[in-house]
Design a protein around this motif. Structure first.
Motif, mmCIF file in Angstrom:
data_model
loop_
_atom_site.group_PDB
_atom_site.id
_atom_site.type_symbol
_atom_site.label_atom_id
_atom_site.label_comp_id
_atom_site.label_asym_id
_atom_site.label_seq_id
_atom_site.Cartn_x
_atom_site.Cartn_y
_atom_site.Cartn_z
ATOM 1 N N VAL A 1 -21.102 -135.329 -28.051
ATOM 2 C CA VAL A 1 -20.803 -134.182 -28.915
ATOM 3 C C VAL A 1 -20.930 -134.576 -30.382
ATOM 4 O O VAL A 1 -21.515 -133.841 -31.187
ATOM 5 N N ALA A 2 -20.420 -135.751 -30.741
ATOM 6 C CA ALA A 2 -20.475 -136.206 -32.134
ATOM 7 C C ALA A 2 -21.910 -136.353 -32.621
ATOM 8 O O ALA A 2 -22.198 -136.132 -33.796
ATOM 9 N N GLY A 3 -22.817 -136.698 -31.730
ATOM 10 C CA GLY A 3 -24.196 -136.913 -32.141
ATOM 11 C C GLY A 3 -25.039 -135.664 -32.265
ATOM 12 O O GLY A 3 -26.099 -135.688 -32.909
ATOM 13 N N ILE A 4 -24.600 -134.561 -31.697
ATOM 14 C CA ILE A 4 -25.443 -133.360 -31.602
ATOM 15 C C ILE A 4 -25.969 -132.866 -32.948
ATOM 16 O O ILE A 4 -27.129 -132.477 -33.048
ATOM 17 N N ALA A 5 -25.172 -132.872 -33.978
ATOM 18 C CA ALA A 5 -25.615 -132.333 -35.273
ATOM 19 C C ALA A 5 -26.328 -133.365 -36.146
ATOM 20 O O ALA A 5 -26.855 -133.008 -37.198
ATOM 21 N N MET A 6 -26.378 -134.612 -35.713
ATOM 22 C CA MET A 6 -26.938 -135.654 -36.577
ATOM 23 C C MET A 6 -28.443 -135.494 -36.819
ATOM 24 O O MET A 6 -28.890 -135.499 -37.959
ATOM 25 N N ALA A 7 -29.223 -135.365 -35.767
ATOM 26 C CA ALA A 7 -30.671 -135.210 -35.959
ATOM 27 C C ALA A 7 -31.011 -133.904 -36.674
ATOM 28 O O ALA A 7 -31.855 -133.912 -37.582
ATOM 29 N N PRO A 8 -30.377 -132.776 -36.320
ATOM 30 C CA PRO A 8 -30.674 -131.569 -37.087
ATOM 31 C C PRO A 8 -30.381 -131.724 -38.590
ATOM 32 O O PRO A 8 -31.123 -131.204 -39.418
ATOM 33 N N ALA A 9 -29.309 -132.445 -38.928
ATOM 34 C CA ALA A 9 -29.014 -132.666 -40.347
ATOM 35 C C ALA A 9 -30.145 -133.452 -41.021
ATOM 36 O O ALA A 9 -30.561 -133.121 -42.144
ATOM 37 N N LEU A 10 -30.651 -134.448 -40.340
ATOM 38 C CA LEU A 10 -31.766 -135.231 -40.902
ATOM 39 C C LEU A 10 -33.032 -134.380 -41.028
ATOM 40 O O LEU A 10 -33.770 -134.493 -42.020
ATOM 41 N N ILE A 11 -33.277 -133.541 -40.031
ATOM 42 C CA ILE A 11 -34.444 -132.659 -40.077
ATOM 43 C C ILE A 11 -34.331 -131.705 -41.265
ATOM 44 O O ILE A 11 -35.279 -131.547 -42.048
ATOM 45 N N MET A 12 -33.176 -131.093 -41.411
ATOM 46 C CA MET A 12 -32.965 -130.141 -42.507
ATOM 47 C C MET A 12 -33.080 -130.815 -43.860
ATOM 48 O O MET A 12 -33.630 -130.248 -44.802
ATOM 49 N N GLN A 13 -32.557 -132.040 -43.938
ATOM 50 C CA GLN A 13 -32.659 -132.790 -45.183
ATOM 51 C C GLN A 13 -34.128 -132.942 -45.585
ATOM 52 O O GLN A 13 -34.502 -132.646 -46.716
ATOM 53 N N SER A 14 -34.953 -133.370 -44.654
ATOM 54 C CA SER A 14 -36.370 -133.563 -44.956
ATOM 55 C C SER A 14 -37.050 -132.248 -45.313
ATOM 56 O O SER A 14 -37.877 -132.190 -46.230
ATOM 57 N N MET A 15 -36.696 -131.196 -44.607
ATOM 58 C CA MET A 15 -37.298 -129.887 -44.897
ATOM 59 C C MET A 15 -36.878 -129.389 -46.274
ATOM 60 O O MET A 15 -37.693 -128.813 -47.008
ATOM 61 N N LEU A 16 -35.631 -129.612 -46.652
ATOM 62 C CA LEU A 16 -35.170 -129.202 -47.979
ATOM 63 C C LEU A 16 -35.850 -130.010 -49.080
ATOM 64 O O LEU A 16 -36.198 -129.463 -50.130
#
Length: 176
Positions: free
Chosen positions: A94-109
């Motif tokens: 559960v703790a890991g679920i948002a980690m990759a999306p955060a990295l993806i969004m960071q790169s997209m931003l």
């Protein structure tokens, strides 16, 4: 600059989670379990990244990012509770679920906010803040572990994620 501050803040949560997981495994007398727990957390991250990347989202990216960072904090928070060993591993997923999306969004931003002629420099600064933030988290976690146990490190990681989400709300205002 605002995005870089957010990256530095949430990346410190990554470092805190990593050292907190290693400390947790040592504290229960199974230091070799740390690698398994981090691996399980990365499974959650991979699933989160696949789900995020496989969908189209209506919410603008600059609004998704703060929400994802807050969710990351909420996912890490249960690790700060005195949960039994058998429950810790599922919470790592559960703790890991948002980690990759955060990295993806960071790169997209970064890609959206940097002018084309400055994209290499923007991604360099982004990566530098990400890696520096992890280092800060590892260092702060090490200091915390001198005085407290792993739950304090996980609580700090959760707080840093939520703080990064709060700071990222500033990006939403910039996009209006």
């Amino acid at each position: 600059p605002a995005l870089l501050a957010v990256i530095l803040c949430y990346a410190s949560a990554f470092g805190l989670v990593e050292i907190g997981t290693i400390a947790y495994a040592a504290q229960i007398g199974k230091p070799a379990l740390a690698g398994v727990l981090l691996g399980v957390m990365s499974i959650g991250s991979a699933v989160g990244g696949l789900v995020y990347g496989s969908r189209s989202w209506r919410l603008p990216l600059a609004r998704q990012f703060p929400l994802t960072l807050a969710l990351m904090g909420l996912g890490v928070a249960p690790l700060a509770l005195a949960i039994p060993e058998w429950a810790f591993m599922p919470w790592c997923v559960v703790a890991g679920i948002a980690m990759a999306p955060a990295l993806i969004m960071q790169s997209m931003l970064v890609a959206k906010t940097a002018r084309a002629e400055h994209s290499t420099e923007a991604f360099t600064w982004s990566a530098s803040c990400l890696l520096s933030g992890v280092g800060v988290g590892l260092s702060v976690g090490g200091v915390l572990l001198e005085y407290a146990r792993s739950p304090a490190v996980f609580a700090t990681a959760a707080a840093m994620s939520v703080a990064a989400g709060t700071l990222a709300v500033r990006l939403v205002r910039l996009k209006r």
